[in-house]
Design a protein around this motif. Structure first.
Motif, PDB file in Angstrom:
ATOM      1  N   LEU A  39      -4.137   7.026  -6.899  1.00  0.00           N
ATOM      2  CA  LEU A  39      -4.348   5.905  -5.834  1.00  0.00           C
ATOM      3  C   LEU A  39      -3.801   6.303  -4.633  1.00  0.00           C
ATOM      4  O   LEU A  39      -4.222   6.182  -3.586  1.00  0.00           O
ATOM      5  CB  LEU A  39      -3.866   4.660  -6.573  1.00  0.00           C
ATOM      6  CG  LEU A  39      -3.815   3.477  -5.701  1.00  0.00           C
ATOM      7  CD1 LEU A  39      -5.368   2.927  -5.502  1.00  0.00           C
ATOM      8  CD2 LEU A  39      -3.033   2.368  -5.888  1.00  0.00           C
ATOM      9  N   THR A  40      -2.360   6.841  -4.591  1.00  0.00           N
ATOM     10  CA  THR A  40      -1.540   6.969  -3.572  1.00  0.00           C
ATOM     11  C   THR A  40      -2.125   8.092  -2.690  1.00  0.00           C
ATOM     12  O   THR A  40      -2.191   8.200  -1.502  1.00  0.00           O
ATOM     13  CB  THR A  40      -0.100   7.281  -3.739  1.00  0.00           C
ATOM     14  OG1 THR A  40      -0.089   8.158  -4.982  1.00  0.00           O
ATOM     15  CG2 THR A  40       0.572   6.056  -4.187  1.00  0.00           C
ATOM     16  N   GLY A  55       2.211   2.357  -3.283  1.00  0.00           N
ATOM     17  CA  GLY A  55       1.195   2.692  -4.178  1.00  0.00           C
ATOM     18  C   GLY A  55       0.775   1.566  -5.072  1.00  0.00           C
ATOM     19  O   GLY A  55       0.392   1.749  -6.214  1.00  0.00           O
ATOM     20  N   ARG A  97      -5.030   7.074  -0.599  1.00  0.00           N
ATOM     21  CA  ARG A  97      -4.415   6.241   0.393  1.00  0.00           C
ATOM     22  C   ARG A  97      -3.804   7.056   1.545  1.00  0.00           C
ATOM     23  O   ARG A  97      -3.962   6.771   2.754  1.00  0.00           O
ATOM     24  CB  ARG A  97      -3.221   5.306  -0.127  1.00  0.00           C
ATOM     25  CG  ARG A  97      -3.552   3.937   0.360  1.00  0.00           C
ATOM     26  CD  ARG A  97      -2.655   2.869  -0.505  1.00  0.00           C
ATOM     27  NE  ARG A  97      -3.377   1.971  -1.276  1.00  0.00           N
ATOM     28  CZ  ARG A  97      -2.972   1.244  -2.172  1.00  0.00           C
ATOM     29  NH1 ARG A  97      -1.705   1.151  -2.493  1.00  0.00           N
ATOM     30  NH2 ARG A  97      -3.761   0.645  -2.823  1.00  0.00           N
ATOM     31  N   GLN A  99       0.951  -1.317   0.021  1.00  0.00           N
ATOM     32  CA  GLN A  99       0.055  -0.141   0.187  1.00  0.00           C
ATOM     33  C   GLN A  99       0.798   1.369   0.215  1.00  0.00           C
ATOM     34  O   GLN A  99       0.676   2.330  -0.799  1.00  0.00           O
ATOM     35  CB  GLN A  99      -0.764   0.173   1.192  1.00  0.00           C
ATOM     36  CG  GLN A  99      -2.313  -0.682   1.415  1.00  0.00           C
ATOM     37  CD  GLN A  99      -2.865  -0.791   2.455  1.00  0.00           C
ATOM     38  OE1 GLN A  99      -2.394  -0.298   3.497  1.00  0.00           O
ATOM     39  NE2 GLN A  99      -3.905  -1.651   2.499  1.00  0.00           N
ATOM     40  N   VAL A 100       1.883   1.207   0.891  1.00  0.00           N
ATOM     41  CA  VAL A 100       2.666   2.623   1.031  1.00  0.00           C
ATOM     42  C   VAL A 100       3.660   3.007  -0.105  1.00  0.00           C
ATOM     43  O   VAL A 100       4.189   3.808  -0.195  1.00  0.00           O
ATOM     44  CB  VAL A 100       3.240   2.458   2.522  1.00  0.00           C
ATOM     45  CG1 VAL A 100       2.462   2.393   3.574  1.00  0.00           C
ATOM     46  CG2 VAL A 100       4.476   1.449   2.489  1.00  0.00           C
ATOM     47  N   PHE A 151       5.285   9.974   1.071  1.00  0.00           N
ATOM     48  CA  PHE A 151       4.136   9.178   1.391  1.00  0.00           C
ATOM     49  C   PHE A 151       4.137   8.986   2.922  1.00  0.00           C
ATOM     50  O   PHE A 151       2.922   9.012   3.418  1.00  0.00           O
ATOM     51  CB  PHE A 151       4.213   7.726   0.815  1.00  0.00           C
ATOM     52  CG  PHE A 151       2.937   6.970   0.947  1.00  0.00           C
ATOM     53  CD1 PHE A 151       1.912   7.072  -0.170  1.00  0.00           C
ATOM     54  CD2 PHE A 151       2.740   6.098   2.343  1.00  0.00           C
ATOM     55  CE1 PHE A 151       0.721   6.317   0.028  1.00  0.00           C
ATOM     56  CE2 PHE A 151       1.640   5.491   2.352  1.00  0.00           C
ATOM     57  CZ  PHE A 151       0.617   5.557   1.037  1.00  0.00           C
TER      58      PHE A 151
END
Ligand code: ATP
Ligand code: MG
Lengths: 226, 303
Positions: free
Chosen positions: B2-3, A108, B6, A105-106, B220
Motif C-alpha cells: 500500500l505504501t 501507511g 502511495r 496516508q503518509v 516514506f
C-alpha cells in the motif's frame, strides 16, 4: 507521562535555551508553560518531538527514554505525540479532509480506515460540515481546529500546543481552549505554551513559568504573574 | 505494498506538476542517451567496415611470367608453411583475366580494350589469406626475404592495410570524441537531475514538514524523490528508443548506399542487441539519476 531530568539545551556557541530543567508531568495532566519571549518554551516542545536533542540531562516520554533516540524511532515517537502550532501548518492546496487524510496516508493507513476515521475526528472538533473546504476558506479558529483534528488522528497520549491561540481573537481563543480542555478530559495529557494571560487565568490548571531557560515557578493552580 | 503505491503516486504527482522541470530533465537525459547511441552506431559501422575489409583483403602476389609449375608449387608450399598464413590459393593468369572481365563487365571501354589484346597481360597469382590481418606486413617480409622473392612481379601490396588503418584511425578519433560528448552529457544530466530534485524538495517544503510532524518515516519522505528520478530515467529511455528507431529509419537509405558492399544493417544490429544496448543504458541512466537525487536528498532533505 513526561519527565525532564536536568535538561540543558545549548545552542552553539553560548545560548542556553534551557538550563537544568527538572519537570514532571503526570498522565492526563493539563499544564500551561508561560514565560517571556526567548525563554525556551518552543525549545522544550522541540525536544519532546525529537526535532532537537538535549545537550545534557534525561528525557522520558511515556516511560520511553528518548534522550538519545535513534533516527529510525523518531516517527514512532511522533505518532504518539500530537502537536499544534501558532501558524496551523495546514496545506493550502488540500481540502480539510485531504489535510487530515494526508497525515494518515503518509503513515501507511488504508483508504477505508482513512475514510472512516477522518470524519470522526472532524466531528470531535465540530467541523464535519466543512470537510471539503480549503484552509483559506476557514476562519483562524476553524483552521486551528483542523490542526487539532490532525494532531489527534493517531490517538496520541500527549498533545503539545505551541501558542495555539497566538493568531486568534479572544472568542476563537476561548473556543480552542475549551476544546483543549475537552480533549484533556477525554484522557489526553496536554501541554500548552502560551503568552495569553486570560487563557491561564481562565484555565485554573497547573502553570510552569520559565525564565531564561530555567523553571522559576510551578503552581498547582496557577495565575499569570509576569 | 500500500505504501509503495502511495509513494509511487506521490512521485507521479511531482512528475506532472513540475511539467517544465520534467521536460528539461528528460530532454537532457534523452540527449545523453542519444549521444551514447550515436556512439554505438558509429562504432558498429566502423567495426563492420573493418571486419569486411579484413575478410576481403588478401595479398595478391603476382608471379613473373616465366615461372615454372614446379616453382609455383614450391612457392605455395613455402607460403602455406608460414604460421601466420591461413591459406595460399592459386589463380592462373586466365582466371585473373576472367575475374577482371567480370569486375568490369559494365565498362565497355575496358571490355573493348581487352578484346584488342593479343596476349594476356596478367600473370599467375598466389592469393594469400592471413590468419590475422595485422600480420600482413610480417608475411610479406618473410616472403620477400625468402629465396622465392625473385618470382614476385608486383611491388605494391599495401593498399588494404592502408584502408584498414585509415578506417581505424578515423573511428578511433570519432569514438574518443563521442565518448567525450557522452561523458559531458552525462555530467550535465547528473547536475540537472540534482537541481530538479533540489527544486522539487524546495517546492514540497511544507508537505515534507507536515509529513515529519505527523510521523512519516524517512523512507516514506525520501522515496518519492528517488522514485521520481528513476521515472525520469525510464521515460527518457523510452523516448530514446523511439528516437533511435526513427533515426535508423531516416538514416538507413543513406547508410545502405554508403555501406552497400559491406552488407551492414543498422536496424538489424539494434534489434539483435536490443536488450543488451537498452538494458545496459537503462541501468546506467538509473544509476546516474538515482545517485544524483540521493546526493540532492542528502544535501537538502534533512530529516
Ligand atoms: N535553532 C536555534 N539556533 C540557535 N539558537 C536558537 C535556536 N532556536 C532557538 N534559539 C534560541 O534559544 C532561545 C530560546 O528559544 P525558544 O524558541 O525556545 O523561545 P520561546 O520561549 O519559544 O520564545 P517565544 O515566546 O518568542 O516563542 C532563544 O534565545 C533563541 O534565540
Ligand atoms: Mg516559541
Amino acid at each position: 507521562m513526561i519527565k525532564l531530568r536536568q535538561i540543558t539545551k545549548l545552542y552553539k556557541p553560548n545560548t542556553y535555551a534551557l538550563h537544568c530543567v527538572d519537570l514532571h508531568i503526570k498522565d492526563k495532566e493539563f499544564v500551561s508553560i508561560i514565560g517571556q519571549s526567548g525563554t525556551g518554551k518552543t525549545t522544550l516542545i522541540r525536544l519532546l518531538t525529537a526535532e532537537e536533542k538535549p545537550t545534557k540531562g534525561q528525557l522520558i516520554v511515556g516511560g520511553w527514554d528518548i534522550t538519545r533516540i535513534h533516527r529510525r524511532d523518531v516517527p514512532i515517537l511522533r505518532r504518539q505525540i500530537g502537536v499544534i502550532y501558532q501558524d496551523f501548518k495546514l496545506l493550502n492546496q488540500k481540502t480539510i479532509f485531504e489535510n487530515i487524510a494526508f497525515a494518515l496516508q503518509v503513515c501507511g493507513t488504508s483508504r477505508s480506515t482513512i475514510n472512516k476515521v477522518v470524519p470522526q475526528v472532524l466531528r470531535i472538533v465540530g467541523l464535519e460540515s466543512k470537510i471539503s473546504r480549503y484552509p483559506w476558506q476557514l476562519s483562524g479558529g476553524e483552521q486551528q481546529r483542523v490542526g487539532i483534528a490532525r494532531a489527534l488522528i493517531h490517538h496520541p497520549k500527549i498533545l503539545l500546543a505551541d501558542e495555539p491561540t497566538g493568531n486568534l481573537d479572544s472568542i476563537n481563543t476561548r473556543e480552542i481552549i475549551a476544546l483543549l480542555k475537552k480533549i484533556n478530559e477525554l484522557g489526553t495529557t496536554v501541554m500548552l505554551v502560551t503568552h495569553d494571560k486570560d487563557v491561564v487565568n481562565l484555565l485554573k490548571k497547573r502553570v510552569v513559568t520559565l525564565d531564561q531557560g530555567r523553571v522559576v515557578s510551578d503552581q498547582k493552580v496557577g495565575r499569570y504573574m509576569l | 505494498m500500500l505504501t509503495f503505491f502511495r509513494v509511487l503516486k506521490f512521485a507521479l504527482q511531482d512528475f506532472y506538476r513540475n511539467f517544465w522541470l520534467t521536460l528539461v530533465t528528460v530532454s537532457v537525459l534523452v540527449l545523453a542517451l542519444f549521444s551514447v547511441n550515436v556512439l554505438i552506431t558509429l562504432k558498429s559501422v566502423s567495426d563492420s567496415i573493418i571486419d569486411n575489409v579484413h575478410k576481403r583483403v588478401d595479398i595478391n602476389v603476382m608471379l613473373v611470367s616465366d615461372t615454372t609449375e614446379a616453382e609455383v608449387t614450391n612457392f605455395r608450399t613455402f607460403v602455406s608453411n608460414i604460421p601466420e598464413v591461413a591459406e595460399a590459393g592459386f589463380l592462373s593468369k586466365d582466371a585473373v583475366m576472367e575475374e577482371f572481365k567480370q569486375n568490369n563487365i559494365d565498362n565497355p571501354d575496358i571490355q573493348a580494350a581487352i578484346e584488342e589484346l593479343d596476349t594476356n597481360p596478367f600473370n599467375d597469382t598466389i592469393v594469400i589469406k592471413a590468419v590475422n590481418t595485422d600480420d600482413y606486413d610480417l608475411i610479406l617480409q618473410k616472403i620477400i626475404a625468402s629465396e622465392y622473392s625473385t618470382l614476385i612481379d608486383n611491388n605494391d601490396f599495401s593498399d588494404p592495410q592502408k584502408i584498414i588503418s585509415f578506417v581505424q584511425s578515423v573511428s578511433h578519433k570519432v569514438e574518443r570524441f563521442g565518448l567525450f560528448i557522452a561523458c559531458l552529457f552525462g555530467l550535465i544530466a547528473f547536475l540537472i537531475v540534482f537541481n530538479t530534485i533540489r527544486v522539487t524538495i524546495y517546492t514540497h517544503k511544507e508537505e515534507i514538514g507536515v509529513m515529519r510532524l505527523v510521523g512519516a518515516t524517512n523512507w516514506f519522505i525520501r522515496m518519492p524523490f528517488i522514485l521520481a528520478s528513476a521515472l525520469y530515467a525510464f521515460v527518457s529511455l523510452l523516448i530514446n528508443v523511439g528516437l533511435i528507431y526513427l533515426f535508423i529509419n531516416l538514416l538507413s537509405p543513406y547508410l545502405d548506399t554508403f555501406l552497400a558492399d559491406y552488407n551492414f544493417d543498422l536496424a538489424a544490429y539494434f534489434n539483435h542487441n536490443f536488450w543488451l544496448i537498452f538494458g545496459l543504458e537503462f541501468i546506467l541512466v538509473v544509476v546516474l539519476t538515482v545517485l544524483s537525487s540521493a546526493f540532492a536528498i542528502r544535501r537538502y532533505l534533512k530529516v
